[in-house]
Write an enzyme that holds these catalytic residues in place. Structure first.
Site, PDB file in Angstrom:
ATOM      1  N   LYS A  54     -13.043 -13.322  40.216  1.00 25.30           N
ATOM      2  CA  LYS A  54     -11.440 -14.178  40.571  1.00 25.30           C
ATOM      3  C   LYS A  54     -11.656 -15.527  40.122  1.00 25.30           C
ATOM      4  O   LYS A  54     -10.974 -15.936  39.609  1.00 25.30           O
ATOM      5  CB  LYS A  54     -11.432 -14.155  42.171  1.00 25.30           C
ATOM      6  CG  LYS A  54     -11.062 -12.597  42.448  1.00 25.30           C
ATOM      7  CD  LYS A  54     -10.861 -12.214  43.892  1.00 25.30           C
ATOM      8  CE  LYS A  54     -10.723 -10.806  44.327  1.00 25.30           C
ATOM      9  NZ  LYS A  54     -10.712 -10.559  45.748  1.00 25.30           N
ATOM     10  N   GLN A  98     -12.456 -13.101  51.633  1.00 24.06           N
ATOM     11  CA  GLN A  98     -12.757 -11.776  50.880  1.00 24.06           C
ATOM     12  C   GLN A  98     -13.342 -10.998  52.022  1.00 24.06           C
ATOM     13  O   GLN A  98     -13.887 -11.242  53.096  1.00 24.06           O
ATOM     14  CB  GLN A  98     -14.068 -12.063  50.068  1.00 24.06           C
ATOM     15  CG  GLN A  98     -14.440 -11.060  49.456  1.00 24.06           C
ATOM     16  CD  GLN A  98     -13.608 -10.314  48.248  1.00 24.06           C
ATOM     17  OE1 GLN A  98     -12.865 -11.179  47.622  1.00 24.06           O
ATOM     18  NE2 GLN A  98     -13.800  -9.070  48.157  1.00 24.06           N
ATOM     19  N   ASP A 121      -3.132 -12.698  49.139  1.00 25.94           N
ATOM     20  CA  ASP A 121      -3.406 -11.267  49.247  1.00 25.94           C
ATOM     21  C   ASP A 121      -2.109 -10.428  49.497  1.00 25.94           C
ATOM     22  O   ASP A 121      -2.214  -9.274  49.402  1.00 25.94           O
ATOM     23  CB  ASP A 121      -4.652 -10.891  49.940  1.00 25.94           C
ATOM     24  CG  ASP A 121      -5.917 -10.956  49.498  1.00 25.94           C
ATOM     25  OD1 ASP A 121      -6.069 -10.460  48.375  1.00 25.94           O
ATOM     26  OD2 ASP A 121      -6.855 -11.344  50.137  1.00 25.94           O
TER      27      ASP A 121
HETATM   28  N1  GUN Z   1     -11.939  -6.766  49.559  1.00 30.12           N
HETATM   29  C1  GUN Z   1     -11.995  -5.526  48.594  1.00 30.12           C
HETATM   30  N2  GUN Z   1     -10.682  -5.772  47.944  1.00 30.12           N
HETATM   31  C2  GUN Z   1      -9.978  -6.874  48.437  1.00 30.12           C
HETATM   32  C3  GUN Z   1      -8.942  -7.693  48.178  1.00 30.12           C
HETATM   33  O1  GUN Z   1      -7.981  -7.167  47.269  1.00 30.12           O
HETATM   34  N3  GUN Z   1      -8.751  -8.736  48.787  1.00 30.12           N
HETATM   35  C4  GUN Z   1      -9.580  -9.342  49.554  1.00 30.12           C
HETATM   36  N4  GUN Z   1      -9.393 -10.381  50.205  1.00 30.12           N
HETATM   37  N5  GUN Z   1     -10.833  -8.602  49.851  1.00 30.12           N
HETATM   38  C5  GUN Z   1     -10.899  -7.514  49.510  1.00 30.12           C
END
Ligand code: GUN
Length: 291
Positions: A54, A98, A121
């Site tokens: 990211k 996350q 998100d």
């Molecule tokens: N863990 C696995 N996929 C995601 C996601 O799309 N966003 C976040 N914040 N954590 C994750």
């Protein structure tokens, strides 16, 4: 004839280019770059890898990106303090905590503490409520990636039978809302489809799946979708992220490629789209906050 590949790697690159151009136009107009703050608690290997990807994606698109790495023993109150600080920081437009979080932390409490205006998100109940009501502020990243992958490849959705296998808050539930919703100017990624949400406890899952013109596998179970469950010519989207001997594998058996008309594979399908839609949401948040 083998299925046409729904290539998320290629489409993700195209769409990131579109976002980068809009970010550059904002910079030329003297606006600050969209900024993402990612919060990573603990040392889960997959999470570290996702956060790294990211960060690289945001930097490449001309956005600001900061990663806050906290030890596994961080308390909930320490984490909430950091979220409050990021909520108040004008250089931060998108906040991403996350998941998964360590078990001693109440995930729901942390996700609800993120300012809904900075919820890149789209996990906050307020934003899920807007989505359910039909006037979304943001779209959740993976469902939005699935919709873009289908529509930009010309897969028909309006009036079609869409079967979603999986009912998570992150993928299955919000994707069902997007698929069933009537499109409009305030809801451009709505799909007008007829939607069935199934899961691994659905009676005669194979028969339900065979009804699908578009079958989305997001159950989190390795190769749960086999060729006999797919209507010939259907579009199949694999959202599974299972690890087998350290290698990523999906919820769709590879032999489905011989039956389906289109197939979004794992890897190279939805994964790159999810990150792209996170970038897109952070740009949207910057537009909402800074104008
Ligand atoms: N863990 C696995 N996929 C995601 C996601 O799309 N966003 C976040 N914040 N954590 C994750």
């Amino acid at each position: 004839m083998p299925a046409i590949k729904l290539d998320g790697k290629a489409l993700g690159a195209t769409m990131r280019g579109e976002v980068a151009a809009r970010v550059a136009a904002r910079a030329a107009a003297g606006k600050r770059p969209p900024g993402l703050a990612a919060v990573l608690v603990g040392d889960d290997k997959a999470s570290q890898q996702y956060v790294k990807m990211k960060h690289e994606t945001f930097t490449a698109a001309g956005c600001a990106s900061t990663v806050h790495r906290l030890p596994a023993e961080t308390t909930q109150s320490q984490l909430l303090d950091l979220v409050a600080q990021l909520n108040a920081d004008p250089a931060v437009h998108g906040i991403l905590v996350q998941l998964p979080l360590p078990r001693h932390i109440d995930e729901g409490a942390v996700l609800r503490a993120v300012s809904p205006a900075k919820d890149a998100d789209c996990f906050h109940p307020e934003n899920l409520g807007f989505l359910a009501a039909g006037f979304p502020r943001f779209y959740p990243c993976t469902p939005h990636g699935v919709v873009q992958l289908l529509t930009r490849n010309g897969v028909p959705l309006a009036g079609k039978e869409v079967v979603i296998v999986g009912r998570s808050n992150i993928v299955g539930k919000p994707l069902a809302l997007m698929m069933m919703q009537k499109p409009g100017t305030s809801n451009p990624a709505a799909c007008d489809a007829t939607v069935t949400v199934a899961h691994t406890r659905t009676a005669d899952l194979a028969a339900v799946c065979r009804r699908a013109d578009v079958l989305i596998a997001c159950a989190g179970r390795l190769h749960v979708i086999t060729p006999d469950m797919v209507k010939p010519g259907a579009a199949v989207v694999d959202v599974g992220t299972n690890f087998v001997n350290g290698k990523l594998a999906g919820d769709v058996h590879p032999a489905v490629a011989d039956v389906a008309g289109w197939l979004s594979p794992v890897p190279g399908g939805v994964g790159p789209m999810t990150i792209t839609m996170l970038l897109y949401n952070t740009l949207s948040a910057a537009e909402l906050i800074d104008g």
